[in-house]
Motif scaffolding. Structure first.
Motif, short mmCIF file in Angstrom:
data_model
loop_
_atom_site.label_atom_id
_atom_site.label_comp_id
_atom_site.label_asym_id
_atom_site.label_seq_id
_atom_site.Cartn_x
_atom_site.Cartn_y
_atom_site.Cartn_z
N GLU A 1 0.82 -1.21 0.00
CA GLU A 1 0.00 0.00 0.00
C GLU A 1 0.86 1.26 0.00
OE1 GLU A 1 -3.28 0.01 -0.29
OE2 GLU A 1 -3.19 -2.18 -0.43
N GLY A 2 2.17 1.11 0.18
CA GLY A 2 3.06 2.27 0.20
C GLY A 2 3.16 2.86 1.60
N GLU A 3 3.80 4.01 1.68
CA GLU A 3 3.99 4.67 2.97
C GLU A 3 2.83 5.62 3.25
OE1 GLU A 3 7.81 6.44 3.05
OE2 GLU A 3 8.86 4.54 3.05
N THR A 4 2.27 5.53 4.44
CA THR A 4 1.15 6.35 4.84
C THR A 4 1.43 6.95 6.20
OG1 THR A 4 0.04 4.43 5.77
CG2 THR A 4 -0.50 4.99 3.51
N ALA A 5 0.46 7.73 6.71
CA ALA A 5 0.66 8.38 8.00
C ALA A 5 -0.57 8.22 8.88
CB ALA A 5 0.96 9.86 7.80
N ASP A 6 -0.35 7.81 10.13
CA ASP A 6 -1.40 7.84 11.13
C ASP A 6 -1.31 9.17 11.85
OD1 ASP A 6 -2.32 5.23 10.61
OD2 ASP A 6 -0.71 4.39 11.83
N CYS A 7 -2.46 9.79 12.11
CA CYS A 7 -2.46 11.13 12.68
C CYS A 7 -3.27 11.17 13.98
CB CYS A 7 -3.05 12.13 11.69
SG CYS A 7 -2.20 12.17 10.10
N TYR A 8 -2.78 11.96 14.94
CA TYR A 8 -3.43 12.08 16.24
C TYR A 8 -3.47 13.54 16.66
CZ TYR A 8 -2.41 7.07 16.61
OH TYR A 8 -2.31 5.72 16.38
N LEU A 9 -4.46 13.89 17.48
CA LEU A 9 -4.51 15.16 18.18
C LEU A 9 -4.35 14.84 19.66
CD1 LEU A 9 -7.51 16.84 16.32
CD2 LEU A 9 -5.11 17.50 16.15
N ILE A 10 -3.23 15.25 20.25
CA ILE A 10 -2.88 14.89 21.62
C ILE A 10 -3.15 16.08 22.53
CG2 ILE A 10 -1.06 14.01 23.11
CD1 ILE A 10 0.37 13.11 20.51
N THR A 11 -3.89 15.86 23.61
CA THR A 11 -4.28 16.94 24.51
C THR A 11 -3.55 16.84 25.84
OG1 THR A 11 -6.14 15.70 25.42
CG2 THR A 11 -6.56 17.01 23.45
N ALA A 12 -3.70 17.91 26.65
CA ALA A 12 -2.99 17.98 27.92
C ALA A 12 -3.41 16.89 28.89
CB ALA A 12 -3.21 19.35 28.57
N SER A 13 -4.62 16.41 28.76
CA SER A 13 -5.11 15.38 29.68
C SER A 13 -4.45 14.03 29.43
CB SER A 13 -6.63 15.24 29.54
OG SER A 13 -6.97 14.76 28.26
N GLY A 14 -3.68 13.93 28.35
CA GLY A 14 -3.06 12.66 28.03
C GLY A 14 -3.92 11.82 27.10
N THR A 15 -5.10 12.32 26.75
CA THR A 15 -5.95 11.61 25.81
C THR A 15 -5.59 12.06 24.40
OG1 THR A 15 -7.65 13.31 25.93
CG2 THR A 15 -7.81 11.47 27.47
N TYR A 16 -6.03 11.33 23.42
CA TYR A 16 -5.78 11.73 22.04
C TYR A 16 -6.92 11.26 21.16
CZ TYR A 16 -3.95 6.92 21.96
OH TYR A 16 -3.80 5.57 22.09
N LEU A 17 -7.13 12.02 20.11
CA LEU A 17 -8.16 11.72 19.13
C LEU A 17 -7.49 11.33 17.83
CD1 LEU A 17 -10.35 14.86 19.86
CD2 LEU A 17 -10.83 12.56 20.65
N THR A 18 -8.07 10.41 17.13
CA THR A 18 -7.51 10.00 15.85
C THR A 18 -8.01 10.94 14.76
OG1 THR A 18 -7.47 7.69 16.55
CG2 THR A 18 -7.30 8.13 14.20
N ALA A 19 -7.08 11.51 14.04
CA ALA A 19 -7.41 12.37 12.91
C ALA A 19 -7.31 11.55 11.63
CB ALA A 19 -6.48 13.57 12.86
N PRO A 20 -8.04 11.90 10.59
CA PRO A 20 -7.94 11.14 9.33
C PRO A 20 -6.57 11.29 8.70
CG PRO A 20 -9.23 13.14 9.02
CD PRO A 20 -9.01 13.01 10.49
N ARG A 21 -6.17 10.28 7.95
CA ARG A 21 -4.90 10.34 7.24
C ARG A 21 -4.97 11.34 6.10
NH1 ARG A 21 -2.87 4.11 6.31
NH2 ARG A 21 -2.61 3.53 8.50
N PRO A 22 -3.83 11.96 5.75
CA PRO A 22 -3.81 12.80 4.55
C PRO A 22 -4.15 11.95 3.32
CG PRO A 22 -1.83 13.10 5.88
CD PRO A 22 -2.55 11.92 6.44
N PRO A 23 -4.84 12.51 2.34
CA PRO A 23 -5.23 11.73 1.16
C PRO A 23 -4.04 11.24 0.34
CG PRO A 23 -6.50 13.75 1.33
CD PRO A 23 -5.40 13.85 2.33
N ALA A 24 -2.93 11.98 0.35
CA ALA A 24 -1.79 11.60 -0.48
C ALA A 24 -0.90 10.60 0.23
CB ALA A 24 -0.97 12.84 -0.85
N ARG A 25 -0.13 9.85 -0.55
CA ARG A 25 0.91 9.00 0.03
C ARG A 25 1.94 9.91 0.68
NH1 ARG A 25 3.40 5.16 -4.25
NH2 ARG A 25 4.65 4.62 -2.43
N ASN A 26 2.56 9.43 1.75
CA ASN A 26 3.45 10.28 2.50
C ASN A 26 4.81 9.63 2.69
OD1 ASN A 26 1.44 12.36 3.31
ND2 ASN A 26 0.46 10.53 4.13
#
Length: 410
Positions: A83-108
């Motif tokens: 599938e090639g190289e891709t990126a997993d993305c997160y939004l990390i907050t001060a509480s130590g929790t994180y939300l998953t953000a969608p991957r960029p549409p392009a290969r990375n």
């Protein structure tokens, strides 16, 4: 079923009541809703609320009300085989929790560059897949193509950026190489250098993308050779503080006059080029965090190849009034920072190795470093003095290739 219908009826009634309020009062109410609820509930409720939450008026109201939230956007590069190289993305907050953000549409690729425009969005620049090759007769796929996307956390989605078209030596091409530099001031994203076609002219190229209009513009060329440059916004100007063509100098770009001026020289000679130099804006001042030559630490690997390798890990801030450097405006993070960011005077340091370095003769230390076991993220809040707080990283984010940037999420 009756209870469910009654609940839905109640929610519609509440929403209808809020819809009947003047827009200013709707904004005032929505500005006090936590980002998690905005993202997972409010923006899915109706088109009018979704439009309000995405508006500039909402952002200003939220900031004025003191309910602004920010997070660290982390993009982790992985290889998915076929599938090639891709990126997993997160939004990390001060509480130590994180939300998953969608991957960029392009290969990375691992050479991707990440920038933030005023903290409101994240821009991801993917250099050309095959920027150069020793055999000019080999036709490589993907060559000459630049891909870039911006991520809006309020909408939780990516949008493509128009291609950057350049002309060097009378020939057109779209793209840049892995040694490109990126930065931002206000709503503009800047690309410094990055040419890979062998033209010296490409190293001095300077372009801007306006996120408000969606257009690129060519700017006066750089007065220094741009090769792996580092840039940061300070007081509405772009400071380029590290590049193989600058040595220990700085250059300052003023968007108002569209001109470069010489900035202050760094306080000491950098240790091993520009890779160990990071900078922030804090209290409106240009702050630098770097390894400088001479000091209490010794890089054993560097000693073996160059005969010397002592360094210190220090911080300085430039005082424009006195035109002097102040030492230790904030303490260095507990480990060496490989990537940094700043928002609302909070300093974010993504660290990958101990300040004293890695013992490359010890295979256990090398393995731990390469596998990300020594990777951490620290945050220094305003007025905290010597107190860096460690934020919990997702397990996947503890990799050397992870990119981080602070972004406003609501």
């Amino acid at each position: 079923m009756g209870a469910l219908l009654a609940r839905e009826s109640s929610e519609k009634s509440s929403r209808s009541a809020l819809d009947n309020l003047p827009v200013e009062l709707q904004l005032a109410c929505l500005a006090r809703v936590p980002y998690k609820d905005l993202r997972e509930g409010v923006t899915c409720t109706c088109k009018s609320w979704r439009a309000l939450v995405a508006s500039d008026a909402f952002r200003k109201m939220r900031a004025a009300s003191g309910f602004s939230e920010w997070a660290v956007f982390a993009s982790i590069f992985t290889n998915d085989g076929d599938e090639g190289e891709t990126a997993d993305c997160y939004l990390i907050t001060a509480s130590g929790t994180y939300l998953t953000a969608p991957r960029p549409p392009a290969r990375n690729l691992h050479t991707m560059r990440v920038a933030s425009a005023s903290g409101d969005l994240v821009a991801v620049f993917q250099p050309c897949e095959y920027p150069y090759h020793w055999d000019e007769n080999v036709d490589l796929p993907g060559s000459g193509t630049m891909r870039a996307h911006v991520y809006d956390p309020r909408r939780n989605r990516w949008s493509p950026i128009a291609p950057l078209d350049r002309e060097f030596d009378g020939e057109d091409y779209s793209g840049f190489a892995e040694h490109v530099g990126v930065g931002s001031v206000g709503s503009r994203l800047y690309v410094l250098g990055g040419g890979f076609d062998g033209s010296q002219e490409a190293l001095f190229a300077f372009d801007a993308y306006d996120t408000a209009t969606g257009e690129w513009s060519s700017l006066p060329e750089l007065d220094f050779e741009s090769f792996y440059p580092h840039a940061v916004e300070v007081d509405g100007k772009l400071w380029c503080y590290a590049s193989q063509g600058l040595a220990n100098e700085t250059r300052i770009y003023d968007p108002e006059t569209k001109s470069w001026t010489e900035g202050p020289d760094l306080p000491h000679e950098l240790f091993v080029g520009v890779t160990h130099c990071k900078a922030f804006e804090r209290d409106g001042r240009f702050c630098v965090l770097a390894k400088f030559r001479g000091g209490e630490y010794v890089d054993t690997e560097y000693v073996e190849t160059h005969g010397e390798g002592s360094y210190s890990y220090r911080t300085f801030a430039w005082d424009p009034t006195r035109e002097e450097w102040d030492e230790n405006p904030f303490p260095p993070p507990p480990e060496c920072a490989s990537r940094c960011s700043c928002i609302d005077d909070h300093l974010i340091a993504f660290t990958t190795k101990p300040v004293g370095g890695i013992d490359f003769s010890n295979p256990d230390e090398v393995t731990a470093y390469q596998q990300g076991h020594t990777t951490r993220m620290y945050v220094l809040a305003p007025g905290d003095g010597a107190r860096w707080i460690e934020w919990r990283l997702p397990t996947d984010a503890r990799k050397l290739s992870t990119r981080v940037v602070a972004v406003r999420i609501g």
